[in-house]
Design a protein around this motif. Structure first.
Motif, PDB file in Angstrom:
ATOM      1  N   SER A 190     -14.177  40.042 -47.042  1.00  0.00           N
ATOM      2  CA  SER A 190     -14.926  38.999 -47.729  1.00  0.00           C
ATOM      3  C   SER A 190     -14.010  37.855 -48.164  1.00  0.00           C
ATOM      4  N   SER A 191     -12.834  38.209 -48.639  1.00  0.00           N
ATOM      5  CA  SER A 191     -11.861  37.195 -49.051  1.00  0.00           C
ATOM      6  C   SER A 191     -11.439  36.332 -47.864  1.00  0.00           C
ATOM      7  N   GLU A 192     -11.185  36.959 -46.726  1.00  0.00           N
ATOM      8  CA  GLU A 192     -10.815  36.214 -45.524  1.00  0.00           C
ATOM      9  C   GLU A 192     -11.942  35.299 -45.078  1.00  0.00           C
ATOM     10  N   GLN A 193     -13.182  35.797 -45.127  1.00  0.00           N
ATOM     11  CA  GLN A 193     -14.325  34.975 -44.746  1.00  0.00           C
ATOM     12  C   GLN A 193     -14.514  33.809 -45.708  1.00  0.00           C
ATOM     13  N   GLN A 194     -14.312  34.039 -46.990  1.00  0.00           N
ATOM     14  CA  GLN A 194     -14.443  32.960 -47.967  1.00  0.00           C
ATOM     15  C   GLN A 194     -13.378  31.892 -47.735  1.00  0.00           C
ATOM     16  N   ARG A 195     -12.172  32.315 -47.431  1.00  0.00           N
ATOM     17  CA  ARG A 195     -11.086  31.375 -47.143  1.00  0.00           C
ATOM     18  C   ARG A 195     -11.437  30.555 -45.891  1.00  0.00           C
ATOM     19  N   GLU A 196     -11.982  31.221 -44.882  1.00  0.00           N
ATOM     20  CA  GLU A 196     -12.390  30.530 -43.656  1.00  0.00           C
ATOM     21  C   GLU A 196     -13.513  29.533 -43.945  1.00  0.00           C
ATOM     22  N   LEU A 197     -14.479  29.933 -44.761  1.00  0.00           N
ATOM     23  CA  LEU A 197     -15.565  29.020 -45.146  1.00  0.00           C
ATOM     24  C   LEU A 197     -15.028  27.806 -45.893  1.00  0.00           C
ATOM     25  N   ASP A 198     -14.108  28.026 -46.804  1.00  0.00           N
ATOM     26  CA  ASP A 198     -13.514  26.908 -47.551  1.00  0.00           C
ATOM     27  C   ASP A 198     -12.792  25.941 -46.613  1.00  0.00           C
ATOM     28  N   ASP A 199     -12.056  26.509 -45.649  1.00  0.00           N
ATOM     29  CA  ASP A 199     -11.358  25.663 -44.675  1.00  0.00           C
ATOM     30  C   ASP A 199     -12.358  24.865 -43.841  1.00  0.00           C
ATOM     31  N   LEU A 200     -13.442  25.512 -43.410  1.00  0.00           N
ATOM     32  CA  LEU A 200     -14.457  24.831 -42.607  1.00  0.00           C
ATOM     33  C   LEU A 200     -15.167  23.735 -43.404  1.00  0.00           C
ATOM     34  N   GLU A 201     -15.432  23.999 -44.684  1.00  0.00           N
ATOM     35  CA  GLU A 201     -16.081  22.984 -45.514  1.00  0.00           C
ATOM     36  C   GLU A 201     -15.154  21.787 -45.726  1.00  0.00           C
ATOM     37  N   ALA A 202     -13.859  22.046 -45.901  1.00  0.00           N
ATOM     38  CA  ALA A 202     -12.901  20.943 -46.036  1.00  0.00           C
ATOM     39  C   ALA A 202     -12.826  20.145 -44.742  1.00  0.00           C
ATOM     40  N   ARG A 203     -12.835  20.837 -43.615  1.00  0.00           N
ATOM     41  CA  ARG A 203     -12.809  20.157 -42.315  1.00  0.00           C
ATOM     42  C   ARG A 203     -14.076  19.341 -42.110  1.00  0.00           C
ATOM     43  N   LYS A 204     -15.215  19.902 -42.518  1.00  0.00           N
ATOM     44  CA  LYS A 204     -16.491  19.197 -42.402  1.00  0.00           C
ATOM     45  C   LYS A 204     -16.468  17.909 -43.227  1.00  0.00           C
ATOM     46  N   ALA A 205     -15.954  17.990 -44.449  1.00  0.00           N
ATOM     47  CA  ALA A 205     -15.874  16.805 -45.310  1.00  0.00           C
ATOM     48  C   ALA A 205     -14.945  15.769 -44.685  1.00  0.00           C
ATOM     49  N   SER A 206     -13.840  16.230 -44.118  1.00  0.00           N
ATOM     50  CA  SER A 206     -12.899  15.320 -43.465  1.00  0.00           C
ATOM     51  C   SER A 206     -13.538  14.643 -42.261  1.00  0.00           C
ATOM     52  N   ILE A 207     -14.259  15.393 -41.465  1.00  0.00           N
ATOM     53  CA  ILE A 207     -14.913  14.834 -40.280  1.00  0.00           C
ATOM     54  C   ILE A 207     -16.002  13.847 -40.692  1.00  0.00           C
ATOM     55  N   ARG A 208     -16.763  14.178 -41.731  1.00  0.00           N
ATOM     56  CA  ARG A 208     -17.797  13.242 -42.198  1.00  0.00           C
ATOM     57  C   ARG A 208     -17.182  11.950 -42.706  1.00  0.00           C
ATOM     58  N   ALA A 209     -16.063  12.034 -43.421  1.00  0.00           N
ATOM     59  CA  ALA A 209     -15.388  10.828 -43.910  1.00  0.00           C
ATOM     60  C   ALA A 209     -14.877   9.992 -42.738  1.00  0.00           C
ATOM     61  N   ALA A 210     -14.299  10.654 -41.745  1.00  0.00           N
ATOM     62  CA  ALA A 210     -13.812   9.936 -40.565  1.00  0.00           C
ATOM     63  C   ALA A 210     -14.973   9.305 -39.811  1.00  0.00           C
ATOM     64  N   ASN A 211     -16.073  10.026 -39.701  1.00  0.00           N
ATOM     65  CA  ASN A 211     -17.256   9.504 -39.021  1.00  0.00           C
ATOM     66  C   ASN A 211     -17.792   8.276 -39.744  1.00  0.00           C
ATOM     67  N   SER A 212     -17.838   8.336 -41.045  1.00  0.00           N
ATOM     68  CA  SER A 212     -18.309   7.206 -41.837  1.00  0.00           C
ATOM     69  C   SER A 212     -17.387   6.000 -41.675  1.00  0.00           C
ATOM     70  N   ALA A 213     -16.077   6.249 -41.682  1.00  0.00           N
ATOM     71  CA  ALA A 213     -15.116   5.163 -41.510  1.00  0.00           C
ATOM     72  C   ALA A 213     -15.251   4.529 -40.128  1.00  0.00           C
ATOM     73  N   MET A 214     -15.406   5.362 -39.097  1.00  0.00           N
ATOM     74  CA  MET A 214     -15.577   4.824 -37.748  1.00  0.00           C
ATOM     75  C   MET A 214     -16.870   4.034 -37.624  1.00  0.00           C
ATOM     76  N   SER A 215     -17.937   4.541 -38.233  1.00  0.00           N
ATOM     77  CA  SER A 215     -19.215   3.850 -38.190  1.00  0.00           C
ATOM     78  C   SER A 215     -19.117   2.486 -38.868  1.00  0.00           C
TER      79      SER A 215
END
Length: 114
Positions: free
Chosen positions: A34-59
């Protein structure tokens, strides 16, 4: 065979302890997973936020370039025409009013239904 009987006897004597140890081991394994999955989820959410910010900047950058291109097209000697830009961006051409025929005196009639 005698060794197996000895192990079986020890297990039967300490059945509750063995069951508790197995349950505790299972809970520890689940907690680690569960701890490993939570860490993976946190990493994915951070990546998602980064991608959304980059997408917004490109747009925003693309919109600014588009506006700059249309401003260039409005200048007296544009490097590209506004009609070509509208075609590139998939916009409709503004409808031009149909010119009247010089010899026709026919006026449009308005029809009202009561």
């Amino acid at each position: 065979m005698a060794a197996l009987r000895g192990i079986g006897a020890k297990l039967s004597e300490n059945r509750e302890k063995v069951t508790s140890a197995l349950l505790l081991g299972s809970f520890v394994a689940l907690a680690v997973r569960s701890s490993e999955q939570q860490r993976e989820l946190d990493d994915l959410e951070a990546r998602k936020a980064s991608i959304r910010a980059a997408n917004s900047a490109m747009s925003s950058a693309m919109w600014a370039w588009r506006e700059e291109l249309f401003a260039l097209a409005a200048k007296p000697s544009p490097p590209i025409t506004a009609a070509r830009l509208r075609h590139i961006y998939g916009e409709e051409e503004p409808a031009l009013p149909a010119p009247k025929q010089p010899g026709s005196d026919a006026e449009e009639e308005s029809i009202t239904i009561a």
